[in-house]
Design a protein around this motif. Sequence first.
Motif, PDB file in Angstrom:
ATOM      1  N   GLU A 173      -7.552  -2.102  -6.456  1.00 33.65           N
ATOM      2  CA  GLU A 173      -6.892  -1.049  -5.675  1.00 33.65           C
ATOM      3  C   GLU A 173      -5.388  -1.275  -5.574  1.00 33.65           C
ATOM      4  O   GLU A 173      -4.603  -0.344  -5.690  1.00 33.65           O
ATOM      5  CB  GLU A 173      -7.508  -0.965  -4.278  1.00 33.65           C
ATOM      6  N   ARG A 174      -4.993  -2.525  -5.358  1.00 34.95           N
ATOM      7  CA  ARG A 174      -3.549  -2.811  -5.249  1.00 34.95           C
ATOM      8  C   ARG A 174      -2.836  -2.500  -6.554  1.00 34.95           C
ATOM      9  O   ARG A 174      -1.698  -1.998  -6.570  1.00 34.95           O
ATOM     10  CB  ARG A 174      -3.346  -4.276  -4.852  1.00 34.95           C
ATOM     11  N   GLY A 175      -3.488  -2.774  -7.666  1.00 40.47           N
ATOM     12  CA  GLY A 175      -2.873  -2.534  -8.965  1.00 40.47           C
ATOM     13  C   GLY A 175      -2.629  -1.075  -9.274  1.00 40.47           C
ATOM     14  O   GLY A 175      -1.829  -0.759 -10.163  1.00 40.47           O
ATOM     15  N   LYS A 176      -3.299  -0.180  -8.562  1.00 39.11           N
ATOM     16  CA  LYS A 176      -3.049   1.243  -8.765  1.00 39.11           C
ATOM     17  C   LYS A 176      -1.692   1.670  -8.218  1.00 39.11           C
ATOM     18  O   LYS A 176      -1.152   2.711  -8.604  1.00 39.11           O
ATOM     19  CB  LYS A 176      -4.154   2.068  -8.101  1.00 39.11           C
ATOM     20  N   LEU A 177      -1.139   0.865  -7.293  1.00 41.96           N
ATOM     21  CA  LEU A 177       0.129   1.228  -6.660  1.00 41.96           C
ATOM     22  C   LEU A 177       1.333   0.725  -7.441  1.00 41.96           C
ATOM     23  O   LEU A 177       2.368   1.382  -7.482  1.00 41.96           O
ATOM     24  CB  LEU A 177       0.176   0.678  -5.232  1.00 41.96           C
ATOM     25  N   SER A 178       1.213  -0.442  -8.048  1.00 42.65           N
ATOM     26  CA  SER A 178       2.281  -0.980  -8.896  1.00 42.65           C
ATOM     27  C   SER A 178       1.712  -2.146  -9.679  1.00 42.65           C
ATOM     28  O   SER A 178       0.755  -2.793  -9.239  1.00 42.65           O
ATOM     29  CB  SER A 178       3.494  -1.431  -8.059  1.00 42.65           C
ATOM     30  N   PRO A 179       2.276  -2.423 -10.850  1.00 41.89           N
ATOM     31  CA  PRO A 179       1.704  -3.472 -11.699  1.00 41.89           C
ATOM     32  C   PRO A 179       2.024  -4.874 -11.182  1.00 41.89           C
ATOM     33  O   PRO A 179       3.028  -5.089 -10.496  1.00 41.89           O
ATOM     34  CB  PRO A 179       2.369  -3.230 -13.049  1.00 41.89           C
ATOM     35  N   LEU A 180       1.166  -5.806 -11.526  1.00 44.60           N
ATOM     36  CA  LEU A 180       1.377  -7.227 -11.288  1.00 44.60           C
ATOM     37  C   LEU A 180       1.644  -7.890 -12.631  1.00 44.60           C
ATOM     38  O   LEU A 180       0.852  -7.727 -13.567  1.00 44.60           O
ATOM     39  CB  LEU A 180       0.135  -7.839 -10.646  1.00 44.60           C
ATOM     40  N   SER A 181       2.743  -8.628 -12.736  1.00 51.24           N
ATOM     41  CA  SER A 181       3.002  -9.335 -13.994  1.00 51.24           C
ATOM     42  C   SER A 181       2.068 -10.525 -14.139  1.00 51.24           C
ATOM     43  O   SER A 181       1.430 -10.703 -15.184  1.00 51.24           O
ATOM     44  CB  SER A 181       4.461  -9.803 -14.059  1.00 51.24           C
TER      45      SER A 181
END
Length: 204
Positions: free
Chosen positions: A132-140
């Motif tokens: 869910e968090r990844g839908k808001l902005s990417p994680l490198s």
Amino acid sequence: MLYEIATLTVKLGTAAKAVAGIGDYVGAPEAKGTLLGCWANEIGELNQLLVLRSFGDHEAYRGERERALRTANPFNAGEAIAQMSFDTYVPFPFLPPVVPGKYGSVYEIRTYRLKHGGVPPTIAAWEAAMPERGKLSPLSIAMYALDGPPRFTHIWPFASLDARAAVRAESVARGVWPPKGGPDWLTGEMRSIIALPTAISPLA
């Protein structure tokens, strides 16, 4: 897979020359590992360059560390470097390898100290929360340290500081972040750096 962050504190006015040297150093025929990111600190400790590389195994990482330690001209920027330090990391196992590309004009590099035994529950909490968090902005990348005190570091790209603030606010408002149970394993000691990609950074 191992990751390394080399932190290079450079003398005032030498950053551009140091970055050029870093590019030559990591691209040399004898170099091991893959350059993934090279950032200049913008908010936090200044006059620092952060170099993120990946290594396929311990032998490659150790060979490259020895190369840096046994020369008077590390990163082809010895005259510019006032201090250097290295941190070795293992990625959270559920995450894919870092993929170079253009993701944002600013990067946040955040490190949290962990309580004893905090690595496994932290990984589990992040694995549950990231869809869910990844839908808001990417994680490198998120990764835990093999050396020094127990800690983990995560790197996030954002279009701007305003975008960062908006994403963080939305993630909290929607209840998708921080990872449920994750803060229970933090000591409260943390550090955040805002850094800008340099011209040689594959993560840009």
